[in-house]
Enzyme design. Structure first.
Site, PDB file in Angstrom:
ATOM      1  N   GLY A  15       0.762  -1.241   0.000  1.00 29.88           N
ATOM      2  CA  GLY A  15       0.000   0.000   0.000  1.00 29.88           C
ATOM      3  C   GLY A  15       0.789   1.285   0.000  1.00 29.88           C
ATOM      4  O   GLY A  15       0.212   2.367  -0.123  1.00 29.88           O
ATOM      5  N   GLU A  17       4.250  -6.211   1.990  1.00 29.49           N
ATOM      6  CA  GLU A  17       4.019  -6.674   0.614  1.00 29.49           C
ATOM      7  C   GLU A  17       3.909  -5.520  -0.376  1.00 29.49           C
ATOM      8  O   GLU A  17       2.842  -5.290  -0.952  1.00 29.49           O
ATOM      9  CB  GLU A  17       2.685  -7.431   0.549  1.00 29.49           C
ATOM     10  CG  GLU A  17       2.623  -8.630   1.418  1.00 29.49           C
ATOM     11  CD  GLU A  17       1.218  -9.212   1.483  1.00 29.49           C
ATOM     12  OE1 GLU A  17       1.121 -10.401   1.800  1.00 29.49           O
ATOM     13  OE2 GLU A  17       0.232  -8.492   1.230  1.00 29.49           O
ATOM     14  N   PRO A  18       4.964  -4.761  -0.595  1.00 33.55           N
ATOM     15  CA  PRO A  18       4.854  -3.656  -1.553  1.00 33.55           C
ATOM     16  C   PRO A  18       4.771  -4.136  -2.993  1.00 33.55           C
ATOM     17  O   PRO A  18       5.476  -5.069  -3.388  1.00 33.55           O
ATOM     18  CB  PRO A  18       6.156  -2.873  -1.329  1.00 33.55           C
ATOM     19  CG  PRO A  18       7.113  -3.886  -0.794  1.00 33.55           C
ATOM     20  CD  PRO A  18       6.303  -4.891  -0.023  1.00 33.55           C
ATOM     21  N   GLY A  19       3.900  -3.533  -3.761  1.00 31.64           N
ATOM     22  CA  GLY A  19       3.808  -3.858  -5.191  1.00 31.64           C
ATOM     23  C   GLY A  19       4.118  -2.605  -5.985  1.00 31.64           C
ATOM     24  O   GLY A  19       5.197  -2.429  -6.548  1.00 31.64           O
ATOM     25  N   TYR A  61       0.511  -1.966 -12.289  1.00 34.53           N
ATOM     26  CA  TYR A  61      -0.900  -2.089 -12.655  1.00 34.53           C
ATOM     27  C   TYR A  61      -1.213  -1.479 -14.029  1.00 34.53           C
ATOM     28  O   TYR A  61      -2.275  -0.899 -14.239  1.00 34.53           O
ATOM     29  CB  TYR A  61      -1.800  -1.463 -11.569  1.00 34.53           C
ATOM     30  CG  TYR A  61      -1.540  -2.023 -10.187  1.00 34.53           C
ATOM     31  CD1 TYR A  61      -1.851  -3.345  -9.905  1.00 34.53           C
ATOM     32  CD2 TYR A  61      -0.958  -1.253  -9.178  1.00 34.53           C
ATOM     33  CE1 TYR A  61      -1.604  -3.881  -8.650  1.00 34.53           C
ATOM     34  CE2 TYR A  61      -0.705  -1.781  -7.928  1.00 34.53           C
ATOM     35  CZ  TYR A  61      -1.023  -3.099  -7.666  1.00 34.53           C
ATOM     36  OH  TYR A  61      -0.766  -3.619  -6.429  1.00 34.53           O
ATOM     37  N   TYR A  77      -9.813   4.744 -11.911  1.00 37.35           N
ATOM     38  CA  TYR A  77      -9.616   5.451 -10.621  1.00 37.35           C
ATOM     39  C   TYR A  77      -9.372   6.946 -10.776  1.00 37.35           C
ATOM     40  O   TYR A  77      -8.821   7.567  -9.875  1.00 37.35           O
ATOM     41  CB  TYR A  77      -8.388   4.897  -9.878  1.00 37.35           C
ATOM     42  CG  TYR A  77      -8.176   3.417  -9.913  1.00 37.35           C
ATOM     43  CD1 TYR A  77      -9.045   2.556  -9.257  1.00 37.35           C
ATOM     44  CD2 TYR A  77      -7.075   2.865 -10.568  1.00 37.35           C
ATOM     45  CE1 TYR A  77      -8.826   1.192  -9.263  1.00 37.35           C
ATOM     46  CE2 TYR A  77      -6.844   1.502 -10.571  1.00 37.35           C
ATOM     47  CZ  TYR A  77      -7.726   0.669  -9.926  1.00 37.35           C
ATOM     48  OH  TYR A  77      -7.509  -0.673  -9.934  1.00 37.35           O
ATOM     49  N   ARG A  87      -6.027   2.687 -15.722  1.00 36.47           N
ATOM     50  CA  ARG A  87      -6.115   3.340 -14.412  1.00 36.47           C
ATOM     51  C   ARG A  87      -6.824   4.709 -14.430  1.00 36.47           C
ATOM     52  O   ARG A  87      -7.611   4.987 -13.523  1.00 36.47           O
ATOM     53  CB  ARG A  87      -4.734   3.442 -13.755  1.00 36.47           C
ATOM     54  CG  ARG A  87      -4.095   2.070 -13.515  1.00 36.47           C
ATOM     55  CD  ARG A  87      -2.881   2.124 -12.607  1.00 36.47           C
ATOM     56  NE  ARG A  87      -3.230   2.473 -11.255  1.00 36.47           N
ATOM     57  CZ  ARG A  87      -3.100   3.682 -10.726  1.00 36.47           C
ATOM     58  NH1 ARG A  87      -2.577   4.655 -11.434  1.00 36.47           N
ATOM     59  NH2 ARG A  87      -3.476   3.909  -9.492  1.00 36.47           N
ATOM     60  N   CYS A  99     -12.711   2.779 -28.601  1.00 37.69           N
ATOM     61  CA  CYS A  99     -14.012   3.371 -28.902  1.00 37.69           C
ATOM     62  C   CYS A  99     -14.770   3.658 -27.618  1.00 37.69           C
ATOM     63  O   CYS A  99     -15.776   2.993 -27.314  1.00 37.69           O
ATOM     64  CB  CYS A  99     -14.799   2.443 -29.816  1.00 37.69           C
ATOM     65  SG  CYS A  99     -14.023   2.372 -31.411  1.00 37.69           S
ATOM     66  N   GLU A 100     -14.281   4.573 -26.842  1.00 43.25           N
ATOM     67  CA  GLU A 100     -14.885   4.972 -25.568  1.00 43.25           C
ATOM     68  C   GLU A 100     -14.522   6.436 -25.343  1.00 43.25           C
ATOM     69  O   GLU A 100     -13.338   6.781 -25.415  1.00 43.25           O
ATOM     70  CB  GLU A 100     -14.241   4.217 -24.386  1.00 43.25           C
ATOM     71  CG  GLU A 100     -14.339   2.749 -24.398  1.00 43.25           C
ATOM     72  CD  GLU A 100     -15.566   2.201 -23.707  1.00 43.25           C
ATOM     73  OE1 GLU A 100     -16.207   2.950 -22.935  1.00 43.25           O
ATOM     74  OE2 GLU A 100     -15.872   1.035 -23.942  1.00 43.25           O
TER      75      GLU A 100
HETATM   76  C1  LIG Z   1      -3.124  -8.315  -0.114  1.00 40.09           C
HETATM   77  C2  LIG Z   1      -2.345  -7.309  -0.869  1.00 40.09           C
HETATM   78  N1  LIG Z   1      -1.038  -7.198  -0.641  1.00 40.09           N
HETATM   79  C3  LIG Z   1      -0.274  -6.309  -1.318  1.00 40.09           C
HETATM   80  C4  LIG Z   1      -0.823  -5.465  -2.249  1.00 40.09           C
HETATM   81  C5  LIG Z   1       0.085  -4.512  -2.964  1.00 40.09           C
HETATM   82  O1  LIG Z   1      -0.297  -3.224  -2.746  1.00 40.09           O
HETATM   83  P1  LIG Z   1       0.537  -2.019  -3.345  1.00 40.09           P
HETATM   84  O2  LIG Z   1       0.734  -2.271  -4.771  1.00 40.09           O
HETATM   85  O3  LIG Z   1      -0.320  -0.846  -3.075  1.00 40.09           O
HETATM   86  O4  LIG Z   1       1.819  -1.950  -2.577  1.00 40.09           O
HETATM   87  C6  LIG Z   1      -2.191  -5.520  -2.503  1.00 40.09           C
HETATM   88  C7  LIG Z   1      -2.845  -4.595  -3.459  1.00 40.09           C
HETATM   89  O5  LIG Z   1      -3.315  -3.530  -3.100  1.00 40.09           O
HETATM   90  C8  LIG Z   1      -2.973  -6.473  -1.794  1.00 40.09           C
HETATM   91  O6  LIG Z   1      -4.282  -6.581  -2.021  1.00 40.09           O
HETATM   92  N1  LIG Z   2      -4.890  -1.982  -9.317  1.00 41.09           N
HETATM   93  C1  LIG Z   2      -4.987  -0.882  -8.419  1.00 41.09           C
HETATM   94  C2  LIG Z   2      -4.583  -1.201  -7.024  1.00 41.09           C
HETATM   95  C3  LIG Z   2      -5.187  -2.423  -6.434  1.00 41.09           C
HETATM   96  C4  LIG Z   2      -4.123  -3.213  -5.835  1.00 41.09           C
HETATM   97  C5  LIG Z   2      -4.490  -4.609  -5.523  1.00 41.09           C
HETATM   98  N2  LIG Z   2      -5.079  -4.809  -4.209  1.00 41.09           N
HETATM   99  C6  LIG Z   2      -4.290   0.339  -8.975  1.00 41.09           C
HETATM  100  O1  LIG Z   2      -3.895   0.351 -10.085  1.00 41.09           O
HETATM  101  O2  LIG Z   2      -4.130   1.321  -8.317  1.00 41.09           O
END
Ligand SMILES: Cc1ncc(COP(=O)(O)O)c(C=O)c1O
Ligand SMILES: N[C@@H](CCCC[NH3+])C(=O)O
EC number: 4.1.1.20
Length: 444
Positions: free
Chosen positions: A248, A290-292, A390, A334, A330, A361-362
């Site tokens: 997050g 868990e950073p993504g 994402y 969002y 995105r 086409c949107e």
């Molecule tokens: C369970 C879980 N862990 C980790 C993440 C990764 O989050 P972020 O990409 O915001 O770090 C998410 C997506 O929001 C998630 O649902």
């Molecule tokens: N996919 C979303 C975040 C959700 C992450 C998964 N829980 C985005 O682009 O911001």
């Protein structure tokens, strides 16, 4: 546009990433093109490693691969000493094919199928994060049949409403994810898990949302979770040893975004942990994050070619590029904001305000509203920054657009890590009408 990682404007006035001139990348690989900055990804992984794994005594950082999952990315994450979070059989398959060590994989998801769970047990993933009662009994049955004991975390919803877009909040009580903490559901889940023959409960997990800037949200989370772990200990005598705080951590996309430093994120978690453990007299658990987005987001740039330009005098100038919501949904999902630059004229002063639209086409297929650029011409290259998370992972074939290639750049070299889709790829799962029994052969 703010420059990130190895991005710079070179002597020709072109945007350069990883030592590669983006104009040459466009000539060599075509557009639209996802460009990933390898050195930048590694640098961020190292910041996480230093701040959390080395900085805290007992911590693990697992990359949430939903942000960007490819074989090459799994390899980088493994080399940098991080673990991996997967949420589907597809992400798990990718990780296993990349030879990612199964014991450092965490398997998430709110509706894992029996097939996916069996696949995870067979692979020997480190932890399965159990989300609901249905999954718990299914998992226990499968583990029993397979004569395995499975280590799990329980996902709880702690009732925290992080300040972010409501579609990416996940910690609030009204959520599809996890066992609700405040109404006793989480207690029932724990009791059931403890009495399940083939499950070993290692700890609990929560994820409060995505693109969060306020570090206090994470300290709040730590307090609630430690208090709950202490309550469980008092009530059952069972000591949970692991606390997974989810991901997050927010990143910069456009002006106004003010992310904290990873170092300060780690300090906040560490301080909150010390305070909470002292407060609730609970032994310090292992911390997992868990950073993504924050690992890959700013490392990605999407390169487009400008095509048609439509000016509605006194209203707006639409600049259309050769991609759009199919490669970056995105903004449509969002209201996400992005910055961009003309990659072939990156050093030029801005001269006009335009809006960048895609080719789907949107009417909602907008990438950027109201951006200042030099006078844009058809054929210019537009680079949109911070598209590493994402974007590729949420891309689609809407309007039968083929997905762009992904190029990993480093030290002046670009490696294609995902090939551009072709028209034949688009048809690979279509069955030829001649093979179908119930379509009439003759046409009217
Ligand atoms: C369970 C879980 N862990 C980790 C993440 C990764 O989050 P972020 O990409 O915001 O770090 C998410 C997506 O929001 C998630 O649902
Ligand atoms: N996919 C979303 C975040 C959700 C992450 C998964 N829980 C985005 O682009 O911001």
């Amino acid at each position: 546009m703010r420059l990130h990682g190895t991005q710079r404007v070179n002597e020709q006035g072109h945007l350069e990433i990883g030592g590669c001139d983006t104009v040459s990348l466009a000539q060599e690989f075509g557009t639209p093109l996802y460009i990933m900055d390898e050195a930048h990804i590694r640098e961020i992984c190292r910041q996480y490693y230093l701040s959390f794994i080395q900085g805290m005594k007992n911590a693990e950082v697992i990359y949430a691969s939903k942000a960007f999952s490819t074989l090459a990315m799994c390899r980088i994450v493994n080399q940098e000493g991080l673990g991996l979070d997967v949420v589907s059989g597809g992400e798990l398959h990718t990780a296993l094919q990349a030879k990612f060590p199964a014991e450092r994989i965490y398997f998430h998801g709110n509706n894992k199928s029996a097939e996916e769970l069996a696949m995870a047990i067979k692979a020997g993933v480190g932890r399965i994060v159990v989300d609901n009662f249905y999954e718990m009994s299914l998992l226990n049955e499968l583990a029993e049949e397979m004569h395995e004991s499975v280590s799990i975390l329980l996902r709880v919803t702690p009732g925290i409403e992080a300040h972010t877009h409501e579609y990416i909040q996940t910690g609030q009580i009204d959520s599809k994810f996890g066992f609700t903490l405040v109404n006793g559901t989480a207690d029932r889940a724990l009791d059931l898990a403890l009495s399940s023959s083939n499950l070993v409960v290692k700890g609990i997990h929560a994820h409060i949302g995505s693109q969060i800037f306020e570090l206090e949200s994470f300290s709040h989370e730590v307090h609630i979770m430690i208090q709950y772990m202490a309550d469980i200990h008092k009530r059952t005598g069972y000591l949970l040893e692991e606390l997974n705080l989810g991901g997050g951590f927010g990143i910069y996309y456009a002006s106004g975004d003010e992310p904290a430093r990873i170092e300060d994120y780690a300090k906040t978690v560490q301080n909150a942990l010390e305070n909470a453990c002292q407060n609730y007299q609970f032994p310090t658990p292992k911390i997992i994050i868990e950073p993504g987005r924050s690992i890959v987001g700013t490392a990605g740039t999407t390169l487009y070619t400008v095509g048609s330009i439509k000016e509605i005098p006194g209203i707006r100038k639409y600049v259309a590029v050769d991609g759009g919501m199919a490669d970056n949904p995105r903004p449509a999902l969002y209201q996400a904001r992005y910055e961009a630059v003309l990659a072939n004229r990156a050093g030029e002063e801005t001269a006009e305000e335009v809006s960048i639209t895609g080719k789907c086409c949107e009417s909602g297929d907008m990438l950027i509203w109201d951006i200042n650029l030099p006078k844009v011409e058809s054929g210019d290259l537009l680079a949109v920054s911070c598209t590493g998370a994402y974007n590729y992972s949420m891309s689609s074939n809407y309007n039968r657009l083929a997905r762009p290639a992904v190029v990993l750049v480093e030290g002046g070299k670009g490696d294609v890590i995902v090939k551009r889709e072709t028209y034949s790829d688009l048809l690979r799962n279509d069955v030829l009408p001649e093979r179908l029994t119930h379509l009439p052969i003759a046409s009217r």
